[in-house]
Design a protein around this motif. Structure first.
Motif, short mmCIF file in Angstrom:
data_model
loop_
_atom_site.label_atom_id
_atom_site.label_comp_id
_atom_site.label_asym_id
_atom_site.label_seq_id
_atom_site.Cartn_x
_atom_site.Cartn_y
_atom_site.Cartn_z
N MET A 293 15.08 -2.19 -0.40
CA MET A 293 13.76 -2.02 -1.01
C MET A 293 12.70 -2.80 -0.23
O MET A 293 11.58 -2.31 -0.01
N ARG A 294 13.04 -4.03 0.21
CA ARG A 294 12.09 -4.83 1.00
C ARG A 294 11.80 -4.16 2.34
O ARG A 294 10.66 -4.14 2.81
N LEU A 295 12.85 -3.60 2.93
CA LEU A 295 12.67 -2.92 4.21
C LEU A 295 11.74 -1.71 4.06
O LEU A 295 10.82 -1.52 4.88
N ILE B 202 8.61 1.00 14.18
CA ILE B 202 9.67 1.16 13.18
C ILE B 202 10.85 0.24 13.50
O ILE B 202 11.38 -0.47 12.63
N ALA B 203 11.28 0.27 14.76
CA ALA B 203 12.43 -0.55 15.16
C ALA B 203 12.14 -2.04 14.96
O ALA B 203 13.01 -2.80 14.52
N LEU C 217 8.11 -1.03 5.88
CA LEU C 217 7.80 0.15 6.68
C LEU C 217 6.54 0.85 6.19
O LEU C 217 5.70 1.29 6.99
N ARG C 218 6.40 0.96 4.86
CA ARG C 218 5.21 1.62 4.31
C ARG C 218 3.93 0.86 4.68
O ARG C 218 2.86 1.45 4.77
N ALA C 219 4.06 -0.45 4.89
CA ALA C 219 2.89 -1.26 5.20
C ALA C 219 2.43 -1.08 6.65
O ALA C 219 1.30 -1.43 7.00
N ALA C 220 3.30 -0.53 7.49
CA ALA C 220 2.94 -0.35 8.90
C ALA C 220 1.93 0.77 9.06
O ALA C 220 2.06 1.83 8.45
N ASN D 15 3.36 7.01 7.77
CA ASN D 15 2.63 7.75 6.74
C ASN D 15 3.38 7.76 5.41
O ASN D 15 2.77 7.71 4.35
N ALA D 16 4.72 7.87 5.44
CA ALA D 16 5.50 7.92 4.20
C ALA D 16 6.93 7.50 4.50
O ALA D 16 7.45 7.73 5.60
N VAL D 17 7.59 6.87 3.49
CA VAL D 17 8.99 6.47 3.59
C VAL D 17 9.69 6.85 2.29
O VAL D 17 9.19 6.53 1.21
#
Length: 699
Positions: free
Chosen positions: A681-683, A642-643, A687-690, A694-696
């Motif tokens: 929104m890009r961030l 995440i970081a 994160l969702r792509a990682a 599981n959810a953002v």
């Protein structure tokens, strides 16, 4: 109105061992006690308790219950006392009468508080003896039958709404469907008179246009079953207007589009005949998918048992059919009360476990509104069935989660839940349980209820327990913080204070006690300067109203001079690019909210006259802090991922908090500094792509 000998004869017909003298004494006492009192219809008031008793004789209830019905209004409406009732009729009848007595002397400030207090005391009384509820339901049913005699429309609607919200669901929860249907129909007639008239008129037109269609279909069903050797008694009817109106509202369809307005019931001798009849019907007519329900193998929580199905009959008419035995039918019509006819009072008592859940809710509700909300949830929701690993059946409302399931099993299990397995697979606690799922709750003695559970728990028992724990935890934390801050304030005073200084300070601040002061300090509803001034006048050294006013920033405001003080709302965390609006209250700066913020909706509903809306727009800014909630897998390196993603998007982590932790997943709330909405929104997309995420969601 029933005469004395008629009422007594009714009871003796089904219970020859009934105490005839008790019934005669009750009849005479009630008649003399009510004297010349009149009802709104002009009838003697005495006629009402006698009619209530008559309703209960149809249920074949015992002599103590019938005597209670005759006497149920004497304590409230006459000079009779509980002691007199106990002396003349015995302690059992006196206790029942006291439980049913309306609580007209309750003084509360609002209708909601009055209704909640009535409900609170009523639930406690009926948890002691279910007969209290049976008498109360009969009392309400007769009052609804005579409701049209009340002159004021608003009073009629209030009584009808209370009946629809509380008494009809109570009747349904103990299986007294005939009581429920009649109360719903009478209440619907008052609450939605135009809809009631329209549906009733169309049902009449349907009868006239189709001839005796119900009788013809019932005859065909009887012939089908008897030819196959199943002795069946079949009857049919149109569904009652409220049931039709509710289906039209739920499905968003017109009356003409509603195909299943006819219902049929087949009474057969044995359980085996029930299943045999169902097979014969399904072989003769096509079944409507998803409409078959087996309440014999899996009864409802109120004990209701029957087979339900819907079929496409000749001419494309969709009809509903219920199949049951005579004993099931008696229980379906009169629920718990039916067990008195079968001399099975023990079984009747065992079917009221849901009442214990309601009583538990009484102990946890913080306000009248919360009590009514949780009670209605517990009484009036469609149900699903789930199983424990040992095969125990747990009934829950549709949309329930493992948190609701855990509290449904036991409060301690709910408090200690850290995760769940559904059908052997580890899932987050917010997963919705489907009908027939096997649910295993993973627990830890170190766990406590989490605030975010309120976002997905839906049962009254779960919500009440979570809120109770959070209230206690929050209060304890605020007291500790307040004590620490108060000690610091006292230390900064120019001199040591005397023993009475705190008592005088409470008087100046108009607070009841020291805990209230500590909580006010912790919540920052009192500034340090105000507390210092109250403890030692003059110690704050200036205008305490503005001594510690927070520093404000400035943004562009159309129609106003630039540089107006503002705060970014902590409820929605607006960032540049969001559509925003300003909110100005008396003695405060402007608070900036996202236009879709839920707080704004609440304020709009309240229509606060002292609140001004200010049209604002973003000026030059170096960025803002957004708050996001991230659900990550419980695995090494997840927070590092995440970081890394946040750093790659040139955003900065300001704060991170672990909100929820279970076996498979962690939920973290992170405050990130971003330039504008597109960057946020890009961030979030990154994160969702990682894989570890599981959810953002944006908070």
């Amino acid at each position: 109105m029933l005469r004395q000998y008629e009422l007594v004869d009714r009871v003796l017909d089904y219970d020859p061992e009934a105490d005839e003298a008790l019934l005669n004494r009750a009849y005479v006492f009630s008649m003399h006690a009510h004297g010349s009192q009149k009802r709104a219809s002009g009838d003697p008031y005495f006629s009402h308790p006698i009619e209530v008793a008559g309703i209960l004789t149809d249920l074949h209830l015992d002599d103590e219950t019938i005597a209670t019905a005759i006497l149920h209004d004497t304590i409230e409406d006459t000079v009779a006392t509980p002691e007199e009732i106990a002396r003349l009729f015995g302690p059992a009848v006196a206790r029942l009468v006291d439980g049913v007595t309306k609580l007209s002397k309750i003084e509360a400030q609002t209708e909601t508080a009055r209704a909640a207090e009535n409900l609170r005391k009523f639930l406690l009384a009926m948890s002691d003896d279910i007969r209290v509820l049976l008498v109360k339901l009969a009392d309400r049913l007769h009052n609804m039958r005579t409701l049209h005699h009340i002159a004021k429309p608003e009073k009629r609607r209030r009584i009808a709404r209370e009946t629809m919200d509380i008494y009809a669901p109570l009747a349904e929860r103990i299986g007294m469907y005939e009581f429920m249907k009649e109360m719903q129909t009478l209440a619907f007639q008052q609450i939605e008179p135009e809809a009631y008239e329209s549906i009733s008129r169309r049902l009449e037109q349907l009868k006239i246009g189709g001839g005796d269609k119900i009788a013809m279909i019932a005859s065909g069903l009887t012939l089908l079953l008897t030819r196959a050797g199943v002795d069946a008694q079949v009857e049919g009817r149109e569904k009652h207007p409220y049931s039709i109106w509710r289906k039209m509202a739920e499905r968003h369809i017109s009356f003409e589009q509603l195909s299943d307005v006819m219902a049929f019931r087949a009474i057969v001798p044995t359980v085996e005949d029930c299943y045999r009849a169902m097979g014969l019907i399904h072989r003769r007519w096509p079944m409507v998918p998803g409409r078959f329900k087996d309440y014999i193998s899996t009864p409802k929580r109120n004990g209701y048992r029957s087979l339900h199905t819907s079929v496409i009959h000749a001419g494309n008419a969709r009809i509903e059919i219920q199949i049951r035995t005579p004993e099931m039918h008696a229980e379906a019509e009169f629920g718990v009360a039916a067990h008195w006819a079968y001399k099975d009072k023990v079984k009747a008592g065992n079917q009221t476990s849901w009442i214990r859940d309601l009583v538990e809710i009484l102990d946890t509700a913080a306000s009248p509104e919360e009590l009514l909300e949780h009670t209605r949830m517990a009484m009036y929701q469609d149900r699903i069935f789930a199983f424990t690993p040992k095969g125990e059946l747990i009934q829950l409302p549709k949309g329930a989660t493992p948190v609701d399931f855990a509290y449904g099993v036991h409060t301690d299990l709910g408090d200690q839940a850290v995760g769940a397995k559904i059908n052997g697979r580890v899932v987050p606690l917010k997963t919705i349980i489907e009908n027939g799922d096997q649910v295993q709750i993973l627990r830890s003695k170190g766990q406590t209820p989490q605030p975010n559970w309120l976002n997905f728990a839906i049962t009254g028992k779960a919500l009440a327990s979570i809120r109770r724990h959070l209230r206690h935890t929050e209060r304890d934390e605020q007291l500790k913080l307040g004590r620490k801050l108060l000690d610091d304030i006292v230390h900064r005073l120019p001199a040591q204070i005397g023993a009475d200084a705190l008592a005088h300070a409470l008087q100046r601040l108009k607070l009841p006690d020291e805990p209230a002061l500590l909580i006010a300090i912790a919540r920052r509803t009192l500034s340090d300067a105000q507390v210092m001034e109250s403890l030692m006048p003059g110690a704050a050294g200036g205008d305490v109203g503005h001594a510690l006013a927070p520093q404000k920033s400035a943004i562009s405001i159309r129609g106003l001079t630039a540089g107006v003080a503002y705060d970014l709302a902590q409820c929605c965390h607006p960032v540049p690019g969001d559509r925003i609006v300003g909110l100005r209250r008396p003695d405060a700066g402007i608070e900036v909210h996202v236009i879709t913020c839920a707080v704004l909706s609440e304020l709009a509903e309240r229509a606060e006259s002292e609140t001004d809306w200010v049209d604002v727009s973003w000026g030059e800014t170096e960025g803002a802090v957004a708050r996001i909630s991230i659900e990550v897998r419980n695995e090494p390196g997840a927070l590092g991922v995440i970081a890394t993603v946040i750093g790659a998007h040139k955003a900065n982590i300001i704060n991170l908090r672990l909100d929820n932790r279970d076996t498979g997943f962690h939920t973290n709330t992170i405050d990130v500094e971003v330039h504008d909405l597109p960057q946020l929104m890009r961030l979030m997309a990154g994160l969702r792509a990682a894989d570890a995420v599981n959810a953002v969601e944006r908070v």
